[in-house]
Design a protein around this motif. Structure first.
Motif, PDB file in Angstrom:
ATOM      1  N   MET A 118       1.069  -1.097   0.307  1.00 45.98           N
ATOM      2  CA  MET A 118      -0.355  -0.002   0.084  1.00 45.98           C
ATOM      3  C   MET A 118       0.533   1.157   0.332  1.00 45.98           C
ATOM      4  O   MET A 118       0.702   2.267  -0.254  1.00 45.98           O
ATOM      5  CB  MET A 118      -0.699   0.093   1.385  1.00 45.98           C
ATOM      6  N   MET A 119       1.412   1.592   0.540  1.00 45.41           N
ATOM      7  CA  MET A 119       2.770   3.027   1.060  1.00 45.41           C
ATOM      8  C   MET A 119       2.987   2.777  -0.824  1.00 45.41           C
ATOM      9  O   MET A 119       3.018   3.377  -1.133  1.00 45.41           O
ATOM     10  CB  MET A 119       3.823   2.667   1.803  1.00 45.41           C
ATOM     11  N   PHE A 120       4.395   1.730  -1.003  1.00 46.43           N
ATOM     12  CA  PHE A 120       4.746   1.692  -2.865  1.00 46.43           C
ATOM     13  C   PHE A 120       3.915   2.397  -3.852  1.00 46.43           C
ATOM     14  O   PHE A 120       3.913   3.020  -4.890  1.00 46.43           O
ATOM     15  CB  PHE A 120       5.677   0.769  -2.537  1.00 46.43           C
ATOM     16  N   ALA A 121       1.992   2.240  -3.508  1.00 47.12           N
ATOM     17  CA  ALA A 121       1.743   1.788  -4.370  1.00 47.12           C
ATOM     18  C   ALA A 121       1.232   3.213  -4.289  1.00 47.12           C
ATOM     19  O   ALA A 121       0.453   3.918  -5.003  1.00 47.12           O
ATOM     20  CB  ALA A 121       0.730   1.314  -4.395  1.00 47.12           C
ATOM     21  N   SER A 122       1.021   3.783  -3.639  1.00 45.66           N
ATOM     22  CA  SER A 122       0.665   5.678  -2.685  1.00 45.66           C
ATOM     23  C   SER A 122       1.467   6.249  -3.291  1.00 45.66           C
ATOM     24  O   SER A 122       1.186   6.923  -4.109  1.00 45.66           O
ATOM     25  CB  SER A 122       0.631   6.180  -1.081  1.00 45.66           C
ATOM     26  N   LEU A 123       2.765   5.732  -3.259  1.00 51.04           N
ATOM     27  CA  LEU A 123       4.166   6.428  -3.803  1.00 51.04           C
ATOM     28  C   LEU A 123       3.722   6.837  -5.600  1.00 51.04           C
ATOM     29  O   LEU A 123       4.007   7.615  -6.412  1.00 51.04           O
ATOM     30  CB  LEU A 123       5.444   6.081  -3.169  1.00 51.04           C
ATOM     31  N   GLY A 124       3.651   5.364  -5.459  1.00 50.50           N
ATOM     32  CA  GLY A 124       3.747   5.389  -7.275  1.00 50.50           C
ATOM     33  C   GLY A 124       2.815   5.814  -8.047  1.00 50.50           C
ATOM     34  O   GLY A 124       2.536   6.880  -8.791  1.00 50.50           O
ATOM     35  N   LEU A 125       0.984   5.948  -7.159  1.00 54.55           N
ATOM     36  CA  LEU A 125      -0.071   6.906  -7.206  1.00 54.55           C
ATOM     37  C   LEU A 125       0.358   8.537  -7.696  1.00 54.55           C
ATOM     38  O   LEU A 125      -0.357   9.633  -8.279  1.00 54.55           O
ATOM     39  CB  LEU A 125      -1.324   6.554  -6.326  1.00 54.55           C
ATOM     40  N   VAL A 126       1.656   9.254  -6.703  1.00 53.63           N
ATOM     41  CA  VAL A 126       1.752  10.552  -6.765  1.00 53.63           C
ATOM     42  C   VAL A 126       2.686  10.020  -8.303  1.00 53.63           C
ATOM     43  O   VAL A 126       2.637  11.761  -8.535  1.00 53.63           O
ATOM     44  CB  VAL A 126       2.491  10.755  -5.291  1.00 53.63           C
ATOM     45  N   MET A 127       3.374   9.402  -8.288  1.00 52.67           N
ATOM     46  CA  MET A 127       4.369  10.045 -10.060  1.00 52.67           C
ATOM     47  C   MET A 127       3.263   9.565 -11.024  1.00 52.67           C
ATOM     48  O   MET A 127       3.407  10.502 -12.017  1.00 52.67           O
ATOM     49  CB  MET A 127       5.118   8.471 -10.073  1.00 52.67           C
ATOM     50  N   ASN A 128       2.634   8.968 -10.475  1.00 46.26           N
ATOM     51  CA  ASN A 128       1.113   8.417 -11.887  1.00 46.26           C
ATOM     52  C   ASN A 128       0.814   9.532 -12.253  1.00 46.26           C
ATOM     53  O   ASN A 128       0.257  10.324 -13.097  1.00 46.26           O
ATOM     54  CB  ASN A 128       0.040   7.715 -11.585  1.00 46.26           C
ATOM     55  N   ALA A 129       0.155  10.082 -10.787  1.00 47.62           N
ATOM     56  CA  ALA A 129      -0.724  11.565 -11.142  1.00 47.62           C
ATOM     57  C   ALA A 129       0.141  12.607 -11.695  1.00 47.62           C
ATOM     58  O   ALA A 129      -0.113  13.844 -12.684  1.00 47.62           O
ATOM     59  CB  ALA A 129      -1.379  11.932  -9.955  1.00 47.62           C
ATOM     60  N   LEU A 130       1.664  12.941 -11.505  1.00 50.48           N
ATOM     61  CA  LEU A 130       1.989  13.853 -12.126  1.00 50.48           C
ATOM     62  C   LEU A 130       2.768  13.527 -13.770  1.00 50.48           C
ATOM     63  O   LEU A 130       3.153  14.539 -13.914  1.00 50.48           O
ATOM     64  CB  LEU A 130       3.598  13.796 -11.456  1.00 50.48           C
ATOM     65  N   ALA A 131       3.047  12.511 -14.271  1.00 50.14           N
ATOM     66  CA  ALA A 131       3.549  11.999 -15.230  1.00 50.14           C
ATOM     67  C   ALA A 131       3.056  12.394 -16.470  1.00 50.14           C
ATOM     68  O   ALA A 131       1.352  12.352 -16.549  1.00 50.14           O
ATOM     69  CB  ALA A 131       3.347  10.456 -15.336  1.00 50.14           C
ATOM     70  N   LYS A 132       3.596  13.371 -17.841  1.00 49.69           N
ATOM     71  CA  LYS A 132       2.431  13.284 -19.077  1.00 49.69           C
ATOM     72  C   LYS A 132       3.260  11.783 -19.738  1.00 49.69           C
ATOM     73  O   LYS A 132       2.420  11.659 -21.256  1.00 49.69           O
ATOM     74  CB  LYS A 132       3.634  14.461 -19.433  1.00 49.69           C
ATOM     75  N   GLY A 133       3.998  11.379 -19.897  1.00 51.08           N
ATOM     76  CA  GLY A 133       3.999   9.999 -20.497  1.00 51.08           C
ATOM     77  C   GLY A 133       5.380   8.808 -19.294  1.00 51.08           C
ATOM     78  O   GLY A 133       5.037   8.755 -18.218  1.00 51.08           O
ATOM     79  N   TYR A 134       4.806   7.792 -20.025  1.00 48.17           N
ATOM     80  CA  TYR A 134       5.553   6.624 -19.629  1.00 48.17           C
ATOM     81  C   TYR A 134       7.311   7.153 -19.448  1.00 48.17           C
ATOM     82  O   TYR A 134       7.923   6.499 -19.053  1.00 48.17           O
ATOM     83  CB  TYR A 134       5.357   5.207 -20.279  1.00 48.17           C
ATOM     84  N   ASP A 135       7.598   7.664 -19.940  1.00 48.26           N
ATOM     85  CA  ASP A 135       8.594   7.634 -20.402  1.00 48.26           C
ATOM     86  C   ASP A 135       9.203   8.402 -18.972  1.00 48.26           C
ATOM     87  O   ASP A 135      10.578   8.319 -18.152  1.00 48.26           O
ATOM     88  CB  ASP A 135       9.358   8.226 -21.285  1.00 48.26           C
TER      89      ASP A 135
END
Length: 261
Positions: free
Chosen positions: A158-175
């Motif tokens: 859950m903790m690393f998923a939450s951190l990942g979703l922060v990056m997901n919200a900021l990402a413009k693309g897969y790169d």
């Protein structure tokens, strides 16, 4: 509008059907998915555990294969949860437009974010259980302390998923995710005592390692798998919970800002 943007996440049972939808999609390719998630840690165990272990037989009085195996499961949970919360969640949000379709139903965006976090943690736990089976085959962790590892693995997920979703919200693309894996996750592995004791690091790096989430995870899981109690369990659990709560709140706010504004 601003107060709504920064409001605390709302949890409801409506997140469960979204979680179930992700599970049913994953179920079609479950075998290949689990195999892919355990291949990397298995290769690590064989290459480092037996290869390096033949030269470095013991670390802190522990056979190196056991030392490595008892921490590599935390690294695997980190990678599995992060990959799901980054690449898979981004695909559903941006490419496949799954989130857009879900929001046409009587669902809130918070329901979607909660479901994505719980699903990433669940998928990581499934991978973690598979890796545990490999560890058991090596004769490691065959005692009742290991039962306490399972809820910890879910919390770590859950903790690393939450951190990942922060990056997901900021990402413009897969790169964009390459930077996160290269500049955040990979250094964290080498600073968190997975391959060698944190005490071997310079003092200033030990200070950084002491507040890293993966380090807290290793501090909890390694002793339990080796049949001992963690030295500072409440501190390490508090670190994981703090990262999880703060990161999930940030992920919710940033996702609202991206999709609702």
């Amino acid at each position: 509008m601003k107060s709504t943007l920064y409001a605390l996440p709302v949890f409801s049972a409506r997140a469960f059907p979204i979680w179930r939808r992700n599970f049913l999609v994953w179920k079609k390719l479950a075998g290949a998915s689990v195999l892919g998630n355990i291949a990397d840690p298995l290769i690590t165990l064989l290459a480092f555990g037996y290869g390096l272990g033949s030269l470095l037989t013991h670390v802190d009085g522990i056979p190196y294969i056991q030392y490595l195996a008892s921490a590599s499961i935390c690294m695997s949970i980190m990678m599995a949860a992060s990959f799901e919360a980054l690449y898979s969640a981004f695909s559903r949000m941006h490419v496949q437009k799954t989130w857009e379709a879900l929001l046409n139903a009587p669902l809130a965006l918070d329901d979607v974010v909660v479901a994505e976090m719980l699903w990433a943690a669940t998928k990581a736990l499934i991978s973690g259980v598979a890796i545990l089976c490999v560890i058991f085959a090596l004769g490691i962790g065959l005692h009742w302390h290991t039962l306490l590892v399972l809820p910890l693995l879910f919390l770590i997920g859950m903790m690393f998923a939450s951190l990942g979703l922060v990056m997901n919200a900021l990402a413009k693309g897969y790169d964009f995710f390459t930077y996160y894996f290269t500049l955040v996750l990979t250094p964290m592995v080498f600073l968190s005592g997975v391959y060698y004791p944190v005490a071997q690091l310079p003092g200033w790096l030990q200070g950084i390692a002491g507040v890293l989430p993966l380090g807290a995870a290793v501090n909890l899981v390694r002793p339990l798998l080796l049949g001992h109690w963690p030295p500072t369990p409440w501190l390490d659990i508090a670190i994981l919970l703090a990262y999880c709560v703060v990161a999930f709140y940030a992920a919710t706010v940033l996702t609202r800002k991206r999709l609702l504004n």
